[in-house]
Design a protein around this motif. Structure first.
Motif, PDB file in Angstrom:
ATOM      1  N   PHE A  92       0.833  -1.201   0.000  1.00  0.00           N
ATOM      2  CA  PHE A  92       0.000   0.000   0.000  1.00  0.00           C
ATOM      3  C   PHE A  92       0.871   1.256   0.000  1.00  0.00           C
ATOM      4  CE2 PHE A  92      -2.582   3.335   1.829  1.00  0.00           C
ATOM      5  CZ  PHE A  92      -3.854   3.097   1.326  1.00  0.00           C
ATOM      6  N   VAL A  93       1.874   1.284   0.882  1.00  0.00           N
ATOM      7  CA  VAL A  93       2.751   2.464   1.000  1.00  0.00           C
ATOM      8  C   VAL A  93       3.560   2.657  -0.272  1.00  0.00           C
ATOM      9  CG1 VAL A  93       4.707   3.461   2.245  1.00  0.00           C
ATOM     10  CG2 VAL A  93       2.872   2.332   3.521  1.00  0.00           C
ATOM     11  N   ALA A  94       4.145   1.570  -0.794  1.00  0.00           N
ATOM     12  CA  ALA A  94       4.965   1.682  -2.001  1.00  0.00           C
ATOM     13  C   ALA A  94       4.146   2.164  -3.189  1.00  0.00           C
ATOM     14  CB  ALA A  94       5.598   0.322  -2.314  1.00  0.00           C
ATOM     15  N   CYS A  95       2.898   1.747  -3.264  1.00  0.00           N
ATOM     16  CA  CYS A  95       2.016   2.171  -4.352  1.00  0.00           C
ATOM     17  C   CYS A  95       1.796   3.678  -4.309  1.00  0.00           C
ATOM     18  CB  CYS A  95       0.685   1.429  -4.266  1.00  0.00           C
ATOM     19  SG  CYS A  95      -0.465   1.793  -5.617  1.00  0.00           S
ATOM     20  N   PHE A  96       1.545   4.203  -3.117  1.00  0.00           N
ATOM     21  CA  PHE A  96       1.298   5.646  -3.002  1.00  0.00           C
ATOM     22  C   PHE A  96       2.583   6.456  -3.176  1.00  0.00           C
ATOM     23  CE2 PHE A  96      -2.909   4.569  -1.670  1.00  0.00           C
ATOM     24  CZ  PHE A  96      -3.668   5.697  -1.963  1.00  0.00           C
ATOM     25  N   ILE A  97       3.716   5.888  -2.800  1.00  0.00           N
ATOM     26  CA  ILE A  97       4.988   6.578  -3.061  1.00  0.00           C
ATOM     27  C   ILE A  97       5.242   6.656  -4.562  1.00  0.00           C
ATOM     28  CG2 ILE A  97       7.499   6.375  -2.841  1.00  0.00           C
ATOM     29  CD1 ILE A  97       7.048   5.250  -0.034  1.00  0.00           C
ATOM     30  N   GLN A  98       4.993   5.540  -5.267  1.00  0.00           N
ATOM     31  CA  GLN A  98       5.137   5.549  -6.718  1.00  0.00           C
ATOM     32  C   GLN A  98       4.187   6.544  -7.356  1.00  0.00           C
ATOM     33  OE1 GLN A  98       3.660   2.233  -9.268  1.00  0.00           O
ATOM     34  NE2 GLN A  98       5.792   2.018  -9.941  1.00  0.00           N
ATOM     35  N   LEU A  99       2.964   6.586  -6.855  1.00  0.00           N
ATOM     36  CA  LEU A  99       1.957   7.519  -7.355  1.00  0.00           C
ATOM     37  C   LEU A  99       2.424   8.967  -7.174  1.00  0.00           C
ATOM     38  CD1 LEU A  99      -1.827   7.050  -6.598  1.00  0.00           C
ATOM     39  CD2 LEU A  99      -0.822   9.312  -6.687  1.00  0.00           C
ATOM     40  N   LEU A 100       2.983   9.285  -6.003  1.00  0.00           N
ATOM     41  CA  LEU A 100       3.464  10.639  -5.729  1.00  0.00           C
ATOM     42  C   LEU A 100       4.569  11.041  -6.692  1.00  0.00           C
ATOM     43  CD1 LEU A 100       3.821  13.222  -3.979  1.00  0.00           C
ATOM     44  CD2 LEU A 100       5.352  11.884  -2.521  1.00  0.00           C
ATOM     45  N   PHE A 101       5.575  10.170  -6.837  1.00  0.00           N
ATOM     46  CA  PHE A 101       6.710  10.535  -7.680  1.00  0.00           C
ATOM     47  C   PHE A 101       6.350  10.525  -9.165  1.00  0.00           C
ATOM     48  CE2 PHE A 101       9.144   9.792  -3.843  1.00  0.00           C
ATOM     49  CZ  PHE A 101      10.128  10.766  -3.943  1.00  0.00           C
ATOM     50  N   TYR A 102       5.452   9.631  -9.564  1.00  0.00           N
ATOM     51  CA  TYR A 102       5.030   9.614 -10.972  1.00  0.00           C
ATOM     52  C   TYR A 102       4.350  10.927 -11.348  1.00  0.00           C
ATOM     53  CZ  TYR A 102       1.820   8.766 -14.836  1.00  0.00           C
ATOM     54  OH  TYR A 102       1.096   8.881 -16.002  1.00  0.00           O
ATOM     55  N   HIS A 103       3.317  11.302 -10.610  1.00  0.00           N
ATOM     56  CA  HIS A 103       2.605  12.539 -10.931  1.00  0.00           C
ATOM     57  C   HIS A 103       3.472  13.768 -10.647  1.00  0.00           C
ATOM     58  CE1 HIS A 103      -1.262  10.773 -11.957  1.00  0.00           C
ATOM     59  NE2 HIS A 103      -1.146   9.961 -10.920  1.00  0.00           N
ATOM     60  N   GLY A 104       4.322  13.690  -9.623  1.00  0.00           N
ATOM     61  CA  GLY A 104       5.210  14.800  -9.317  1.00  0.00           C
ATOM     62  C   GLY A 104       6.223  15.062 -10.416  1.00  0.00           C
ATOM     63  N   MET A 105       6.806  14.008 -10.967  1.00  0.00           N
ATOM     64  CA  MET A 105       7.800  14.178 -12.031  1.00  0.00           C
ATOM     65  C   MET A 105       7.159  14.668 -13.336  1.00  0.00           C
ATOM     66  SD  MET A 105      10.781  13.577 -10.767  1.00  0.00           S
ATOM     67  CE  MET A 105      10.110  14.434  -9.334  1.00  0.00           C
ATOM     68  N   ILE A 106       5.944  14.183 -13.633  1.00  0.00           N
ATOM     69  CA  ILE A 106       5.224  14.671 -14.810  1.00  0.00           C
ATOM     70  C   ILE A 106       4.946  16.166 -14.679  1.00  0.00           C
ATOM     71  CG2 ILE A 106       3.000  14.586 -16.018  1.00  0.00           C
ATOM     72  CD1 ILE A 106       4.639  12.266 -16.814  1.00  0.00           C
ATOM     73  N   THR A 107       4.502  16.579 -13.484  1.00  0.00           N
ATOM     74  CA  THR A 107       4.222  17.996 -13.246  1.00  0.00           C
ATOM     75  C   THR A 107       5.498  18.822 -13.313  1.00  0.00           C
ATOM     76  OG1 THR A 107       2.376  17.368 -11.804  1.00  0.00           O
ATOM     77  CG2 THR A 107       3.172  19.621 -11.633  1.00  0.00           C
ATOM     78  N   ALA A 108       6.576  18.321 -12.710  1.00  0.00           N
ATOM     79  CA  ALA A 108       7.849  19.041 -12.730  1.00  0.00           C
ATOM     80  C   ALA A 108       8.360  19.207 -14.159  1.00  0.00           C
ATOM     81  CB  ALA A 108       8.885  18.306 -11.874  1.00  0.00           C
ATOM     82  N   GLU A 109       8.185  18.183 -14.990  1.00  0.00           N
ATOM     83  CA  GLU A 109       8.633  18.291 -16.385  1.00  0.00           C
ATOM     84  C   GLU A 109       7.820  19.343 -17.133  1.00  0.00           C
ATOM     85  OE1 GLU A 109       9.856  15.524 -20.197  1.00  0.00           O
ATOM     86  OE2 GLU A 109       9.638  14.675 -18.194  1.00  0.00           O
TER      87      GLU A 109
END
Length: 318
Positions: free
Chosen positions: A98-115
């Protein structure tokens, strides 16, 4: 993260399904090979740009700082997504906590937004260089650009926080199968056993804002740039300006066109789940794969530095 959900959630881990219609071993082997090669090329191309930038002091200018930052971001974005995909396809190991899924979710959407923010900043850099060349050296200093890059990264990671916090407050009672190749907001939130109307509207508003606000600014900047370029007297000067901007426009086009394709695929009736998932996967593979190729082919300074470094190591003949 799990503490916020412990009273209402029975889900301790999620199952990454991958492509629902392509579960046979042969399909998984094909995808494993394709994405493994793509990931290795992404790492090779982007790390090479970072290495060239670090070793060549003549490239320590605002424009190349932005290119290096984009390469670093692409390495992180692809590393957040592709390794877990490879584990799913190669070893059929689909469980993610559960935790790893939400961490992946955070960094995935965060990196897309940062780009998205970073591409907007790159448009600002080109706007200042072409439309205000006399003020460019004093406004776009290395230290100022570095601070702006940090703001893009921090802003990108802050963007998905509100949707993620709202998602963490939802009860996940089961099922726990994520119909995707990785954890993204839409696929995970659909698994909750509560009303997600507010979550969907908040996530959609933030995602569209973080994509279309930078895109609007980029379009505005390039309208001003094109007007300024046509005022340049010499054809050689116009060609050089267009060549510099053309590289950035190619990178922008790859990123935003694929993002638009993902958005459209989720809203076209009758689009299969496999097509939607493939569109989202390509959004994380094609831009990081294409950006180093575009910059190496179209940027003379990077090509020359690359050739010089390899000649010194006697890999290329002098």
């Amino acid at each position: 993260m799990s503490g916020m959900n412990q009273n209402t959630s029975q889900v301790q881990e999620f199952i990454i399904v991958g492509f629902p219609g392509l579960q046979d071993q042969e399909s998984r082997a094909v995808f494993s090979g394709i994405f493994l090669v793509a990931y290795l090329l992404i790492l090779l191309g982007n790390l090479l740009i970072i290495l060239i930038f670090a070793m060549d002091e003549s490239l320590h200018t605002p424009m190349y700082m932005l290119i290096c930052s984009l390469a670093f971001l692409d390495v992180i974005l692809s590393s957040v997504i592709i390794p877990k995909m490879l584990v799913v396809f190669m070893f059929d190991s689909k469980a993610i906590t559960f935790v790893a899924c939400f961490i992946q979710l955070l960094f995935y959407h965060g990196m897309i937004t940062a780009e998205s923010f970073l591409l907007g900043l790159m448009a600002y850099d080109r706007y200042m260089a072409i439309c205000h060349p006399l003020h460019y050296p004093t406004i776009m200093t290395n230290s100022r650009v570095f601070k702006q890059i940090v703001c893009c990264w921090v802003g990108g990671l802050c963007g998905p926080i509100i949707p993620i916090v709202l998602a963490l407050r939802l009860p996940f009672c089961g099922p726990n199968k994520v119909l995707h190749c990785f954890c993204d907001h839409v696929s995970v939130v659909r698994l909750t056993c509560a009303d997600i109307t507010i979550n969907s509207y908040v996530a959609l508003t933030i995602s569209l804002s973080t994509l279309f606000i930078p895109l609007t600014y980029i379009l505005f900047s390039y309208i001003r740039i094109i007007r300024s370029v046509f005022k340049i007297a010499s054809s050689e000067g116009r060609l050089k300006a267009f060549s510099t901007c053309g590289t950035h426009l190619l990178v922008i086009s790859v990123f935003f066109l694929i993002a638009a394709g993902v958005y459209i695929s989720y809203r076209v009736p009758g689009t299969s789940a496999d097509m939607r998932i493939m569109a989202a996967v390509l959004q994380n593979v094609i831009p990081p794969l294409m950006n180093p190729i575009i910059y190496c082919l179209r940027t003379k300074e990077i090509r020359d530095s690359f050739v010089k470094r390899f000649q010194r190591t006697q890999i290329l003949p002098k």
